[in-house]
Design a protein around this motif. Structure first.
Motif, PDB file in Angstrom:
ATOM      1  N   MET A   1      30.599  45.481  44.596  1.00 33.44           N
ATOM      2  CA  MET A   1      30.088  44.559  43.600  1.00 33.44           C
ATOM      3  C   MET A   1      29.481  45.377  42.459  1.00 33.44           C
ATOM      4  SD  MET A   1      27.356  41.437  44.020  1.00 33.44           S
ATOM      5  CE  MET A   1      28.598  40.286  44.558  1.00 33.44           C
ATOM      6  N   ASP A  21      38.308  43.958  27.461  1.00 32.35           N
ATOM      7  CA  ASP A  21      38.100  43.119  28.645  1.00 32.35           C
ATOM      8  C   ASP A  21      38.008  41.668  28.173  1.00 32.35           C
ATOM      9  OD1 ASP A  21      37.102  41.721  30.874  1.00 32.35           O
ATOM     10  OD2 ASP A  21      35.879  43.406  31.527  1.00 32.35           O
ATOM     11  N   ARG A  23      37.004  39.087  29.475  1.00 35.20           N
ATOM     12  CA  ARG A  23      35.835  38.317  29.903  1.00 35.20           C
ATOM     13  C   ARG A  23      34.739  38.315  28.842  1.00 35.20           C
ATOM     14  NH1 ARG A  23      35.239  41.237  35.623  1.00 35.20           N
ATOM     15  NH2 ARG A  23      35.619  42.975  34.211  1.00 35.20           N
ATOM     16  N   ALA A  36      33.067  33.968  32.291  1.00 34.02           N
ATOM     17  CA  ALA A  36      33.807  34.203  33.528  1.00 34.02           C
ATOM     18  C   ALA A  36      33.601  33.007  34.447  1.00 34.02           C
ATOM     19  CB  ALA A  36      33.342  35.486  34.201  1.00 34.02           C
ATOM     20  N   GLU A  39      31.853  32.956  38.286  1.00 31.03           N
ATOM     21  CA  GLU A  39      31.072  34.172  38.510  1.00 31.03           C
ATOM     22  C   GLU A  39      29.614  33.918  38.136  1.00 31.03           C
ATOM     23  OE1 GLU A  39      32.221  36.778  40.017  1.00 31.03           O
ATOM     24  OE2 GLU A  39      34.331  36.293  39.904  1.00 31.03           O
ATOM     25  N   GLU A  51      27.525  39.362  37.432  1.00 34.06           N
ATOM     26  CA  GLU A  51      27.869  40.152  38.612  1.00 34.06           C
ATOM     27  C   GLU A  51      29.256  39.753  39.079  1.00 34.06           C
ATOM     28  OE1 GLU A  51      24.651  39.743  41.374  1.00 34.06           O
ATOM     29  OE2 GLU A  51      23.300  40.873  40.087  1.00 34.06           O
ATOM     30  N   PHE A  52      30.041  40.765  39.403  1.00 31.12           N
ATOM     31  CA  PHE A  52      31.428  40.567  39.795  1.00 31.12           C
ATOM     32  C   PHE A  52      31.726  41.296  41.101  1.00 31.12           C
ATOM     33  CE2 PHE A  52      31.258  40.418  35.161  1.00 31.12           C
ATOM     34  CZ  PHE A  52      31.910  39.229  34.906  1.00 31.12           C
ATOM     35  N   ASP A  53      32.620  40.728  41.860  1.00 32.08           N
ATOM     36  CA  ASP A  53      33.131  41.346  43.088  1.00 32.08           C
ATOM     37  C   ASP A  53      34.646  41.257  43.008  1.00 32.08           C
ATOM     38  OD1 ASP A  53      33.288  42.540  45.535  1.00 32.08           O
ATOM     39  OD2 ASP A  53      32.760  40.751  46.681  1.00 32.08           O
ATOM     40  N   ASP A  54      35.213  42.084  42.115  1.00 30.58           N
ATOM     41  CA  ASP A  54      36.651  42.055  41.889  1.00 30.58           C
ATOM     42  C   ASP A  54      37.154  43.475  41.608  1.00 30.58           C
ATOM     43  OD1 ASP A  54      36.007  42.632  39.201  1.00 30.58           O
ATOM     44  OD2 ASP A  54      36.198  40.558  38.569  1.00 30.58           O
ATOM     45  N   ASP A  55      38.395  43.580  41.219  1.00 31.09           N
ATOM     46  CA  ASP A  55      38.988  44.895  40.976  1.00 31.09           C
ATOM     47  C   ASP A  55      39.096  45.205  39.481  1.00 31.09           C
ATOM     48  OD1 ASP A  55      40.974  43.090  40.323  1.00 31.09           O
ATOM     49  OD2 ASP A  55      42.534  44.067  41.517  1.00 31.09           O
ATOM     50  N   ARG A  56      38.238  44.582  38.660  1.00 27.88           N
ATOM     51  CA  ARG A  56      38.324  44.761  37.212  1.00 27.88           C
ATOM     52  C   ARG A  56      37.180  45.592  36.630  1.00 27.88           C
ATOM     53  NH1 ARG A  56      39.335  39.457  34.143  1.00 27.88           N
ATOM     54  NH2 ARG A  56      39.653  41.017  32.536  1.00 27.88           N
ATOM     55  N   ARG A  57      36.526  46.364  37.474  1.00 27.80           N
ATOM     56  CA  ARG A  57      35.422  47.195  36.980  1.00 27.80           C
ATOM     57  C   ARG A  57      35.877  48.146  35.870  1.00 27.80           C
ATOM     58  NH1 ARG A  57      30.438  50.060  39.885  1.00 27.80           N
ATOM     59  NH2 ARG A  57      29.859  51.425  38.174  1.00 27.80           N
TER      60      ARG A  57
END
Length: 86
Positions: A1, A21, A23, A36, A39, A51-57
């Motif tokens: 995260m 990005d 977002r 987003a 989220e 806060e994100f829990d994805d693969d787009r960091r």
């Protein structure tokens, strides 16, 4: 995260982040914000925090790197040891 924070006091509305990005968006105040669905996005004390829990960091980090006034911060949350991209 990970957490993305926009310091709206430092944001100059240049919007280089928007091209890195999707977002990121222009807010009603003429400054960058985060849009987003589903989220955790909130405004607090001159900041937009999400806060994100994805693969787009990597996208968020590219947006932060593109920000001329360095108003965007990306950091790890919820994991032992913390860390981040200051």
């Amino acid at each position: 995260m990970y957490r993305v924070t926009i310091d709206t006091d430092a944001c100059d509305g240049i919007f280089a982040c928007l091209t890195r990005d999707d977002r990121f968006a222009e807010g009603e105040d003429g400054l960058a914000t985060i849009e987003a669905d589903g989220e955790n996005v909130r405004r607090e004390d001159g900041r937009v925090v999400a806060e994100f829990d994805d693969d787009r960091r990597a996208d968020a980090e590219q947006a932060a790197a593109a920000c001329p006034p360095s108003a965007i911060r990306v950091e790890t949350v919820g994991e032992a040891g913390g860390g981040g991209n200051e």
